[in-house]
Write a protein that holds these residues in place. Structure first.
Motif, mmCIF file in Angstrom:
data_model
loop_
_atom_site.group_PDB
_atom_site.id
_atom_site.type_symbol
_atom_site.label_atom_id
_atom_site.label_comp_id
_atom_site.label_asym_id
_atom_site.label_seq_id
_atom_site.Cartn_x
_atom_site.Cartn_y
_atom_site.Cartn_z
ATOM 1 N N ALA A 112 -12.087 9.666 -7.771
ATOM 2 C CA ALA A 112 -10.868 8.869 -7.940
ATOM 3 C C ALA A 112 -11.247 7.419 -8.222
ATOM 4 N N PRO A 113 -11.750 7.134 -9.437
ATOM 5 C CA PRO A 113 -12.218 5.770 -9.737
ATOM 6 C C PRO A 113 -11.119 4.718 -9.671
ATOM 7 N N PHE A 114 -9.895 5.070 -10.066
ATOM 8 C CA PHE A 114 -8.806 4.094 -10.049
ATOM 9 C C PHE A 114 -8.474 3.671 -8.618
ATOM 10 N N VAL A 115 -8.512 4.624 -7.695
ATOM 11 C CA VAL A 115 -8.246 4.319 -6.288
ATOM 12 C C VAL A 115 -9.352 3.429 -5.732
ATOM 13 N N PHE A 116 -10.601 3.735 -6.057
ATOM 14 C CA PHE A 116 -11.733 2.951 -5.569
ATOM 15 C C PHE A 116 -11.717 1.515 -6.096
ATOM 16 N N GLY A 132 -2.588 16.534 3.018
ATOM 17 C CA GLY A 132 -2.324 17.449 1.918
ATOM 18 C C GLY A 132 -2.094 16.725 0.599
ATOM 19 N N ASN A 133 -2.219 15.421 0.615
ATOM 20 C CA ASN A 133 -1.958 14.634 -0.587
ATOM 21 C C ASN A 133 -3.054 13.571 -0.764
ATOM 22 N N MET A 134 -4.309 14.004 -0.645
ATOM 23 C CA MET A 134 -5.435 13.086 -0.677
ATOM 24 C C MET A 134 -5.876 12.771 -2.108
ATOM 25 N N LEU A 135 -6.278 11.513 -2.326
ATOM 26 C CA LEU A 135 -6.866 11.052 -3.586
ATOM 27 C C LEU A 135 -6.009 11.441 -4.791
ATOM 28 N N GLN A 136 -4.720 11.224 -4.655
ATOM 29 C CA GLN A 136 -3.809 11.522 -5.751
ATOM 30 C C GLN A 136 -3.712 10.323 -6.694
ATOM 31 N N SER A 137 -3.469 10.600 -7.942
ATOM 32 C CA SER A 137 -3.288 9.526 -8.924
ATOM 33 C C SER A 137 -1.876 8.961 -8.808
ATOM 34 N N SER A 138 -1.570 7.984 -9.638
ATOM 35 C CA SER A 138 -0.266 7.313 -9.584
ATOM 36 C C SER A 138 0.861 8.309 -9.825
ATOM 37 N N ILE A 182 5.487 8.862 -8.901
ATOM 38 C CA ILE A 182 6.736 8.196 -8.531
ATOM 39 C C ILE A 182 6.767 7.888 -7.038
ATOM 40 N N SER A 183 6.252 8.808 -6.230
ATOM 41 C CA SER A 183 6.268 8.615 -4.773
ATOM 42 C C SER A 183 5.151 7.693 -4.296
ATOM 43 N N HIS A 184 4.048 7.632 -5.048
ATOM 44 C CA HIS A 184 2.918 6.760 -4.688
ATOM 45 C C HIS A 184 2.468 6.022 -5.957
ATOM 46 N N TRP A 185 2.936 4.822 -6.136
ATOM 47 C CA TRP A 185 2.718 4.098 -7.384
ATOM 48 C C TRP A 185 1.240 3.877 -7.694
ATOM 49 N N PHE A 186 0.448 3.569 -6.686
ATOM 50 C CA PHE A 186 -0.981 3.323 -6.884
ATOM 51 C C PHE A 186 -1.846 4.484 -6.416
ATOM 52 N N GLY A 187 -1.230 5.624 -6.140
ATOM 53 C CA GLY A 187 -1.986 6.775 -5.682
ATOM 54 C C GLY A 187 -2.213 6.736 -4.181
ATOM 55 N N THR A 188 -3.090 7.630 -3.688
ATOM 56 C CA THR A 188 -3.394 7.726 -2.254
ATOM 57 C C THR A 188 -4.902 7.729 -2.043
ATOM 58 N N ASP A 189 -5.319 7.406 -0.803
ATOM 59 C CA ASP A 189 -6.747 7.377 -0.500
ATOM 60 C C ASP A 189 -7.197 8.720 0.064
#
Length: 267
Positions: free
Chosen positions: A241-245, A45-51, A53-60
């Protein structure tokens, strides 16, 4: 030479490379302390999120934390580097000195083994080991180690042959000094600086080899956090999600760059 004098002898670009490598390793190995999140926990439920507080670098694409996975992948790559380069360095130095100093059947056996490994391109040779035992760490370790061993062996053998015919060695032999004295007094001080540079350069090649195998989906398998494998998994989402990639790509770039700078190859 002391450790501090050895550090002062480094070029500024090598010092920068060493500092960059230390910062990257601190980021990776201290991650469980300052950011205690499991790299394999999924949250669909939290896919490909950007940066955040809970996920500093986002999620895949599976909702896994990217900072934890990148740090875990760097730790895996560095562990493989230490094992592979350490194996290649030890046996390359040992067999290179013995082959160059004694010659005869020792040199023939070592040279024949070197020719066998060089008969195939390095990456193809590693692929053979990965195909024999897929999804195993030891197959990658052994394949990369043997490819790197060739470079160490050839360099050490050539230097040993040159040093063995020098007047210093002849004088030591006339004085009745044994091989171990000659190795410690004459060979090691001249070979170590070259081998140290070659080690850093070989470590960078090992990182690229591991990332390449992961990118073409050979070697380790999901859900293992590995930089090349992460690139392959995230590639379909590069537009969304270019930042995650880009994160595993940036990690490979910084790791290889720091090793290249440390080797003194880039000035």
């Amino acid at each position: 030479m002391t450790i501090f004098s050895g550090v002062h002898a480094l070029q500024p670009v090598q010092k920068f490379g060493g500092l960059l490598l230390i910062l990257l390793l601190v980021f990776a190995f201290l991650q469980p302390l300052y950011y205690p999140i499991d790299a394999d926990i999924q949250d669909l439920g939290n896919m490909l999120q950007s940066s955040s507080i809970s996920h500093w670098f986002g999620t895949d694409h599976f909702g896994r934390d990217m900072l934890a996975r990148v740090a875990s992948a760097i730790r895996l790559s560095f562990l493989l580097i230490v094992l592979s380069v350490g194996f290649a360095l030890f046996f390359g130095l040992l067999m290179g000195v013995l082959s160059g100093y004694f010659g005869s059947w020792v040199d023939k056996i070592c040279t024949f083994l070197c020719d066998i490994i060089m008969a195939l391109p390095g990456l193809l040779f590693i692929l053979l080991f990965a195909a024999i035992a897929p999804n195993t760490f030891w197959s990658l370790y052994l394949g990369i180690s043997l490819v790197l061993w060739v470079e160490f062996f050839r360099m050490v053998r050539a230097m040993t042959q040159t040093i063995a015919s020098s007047r210093e060695i002849e004088a030591s032999r006339l004085m009745g000094m044994d091989f171990f004295y000659c190795f410690k007094r004459h060979f090691l001080p001249k070979i170590l600086p070259v081998v140290a540079t070659l080690s850093a350069f070989a470590a960078g090649n090992a990182v690229l080899a591991l990332a390449t195998l992961g990118f073409i989906n050979v070697g380790l398998r999901p859900p293992t956090a590995e930089l090349g494998l992460m690139m392959t998994e995230l590639f379909p989402y590069y537009y969304q999600a270019p930042f995650v990639f880009l994160q595993p790509i940036i990690a490979v770039f910084i790791l290889v760059l720091s090793l290249q700078l440390l080797s003194g190859k880039m000035k």
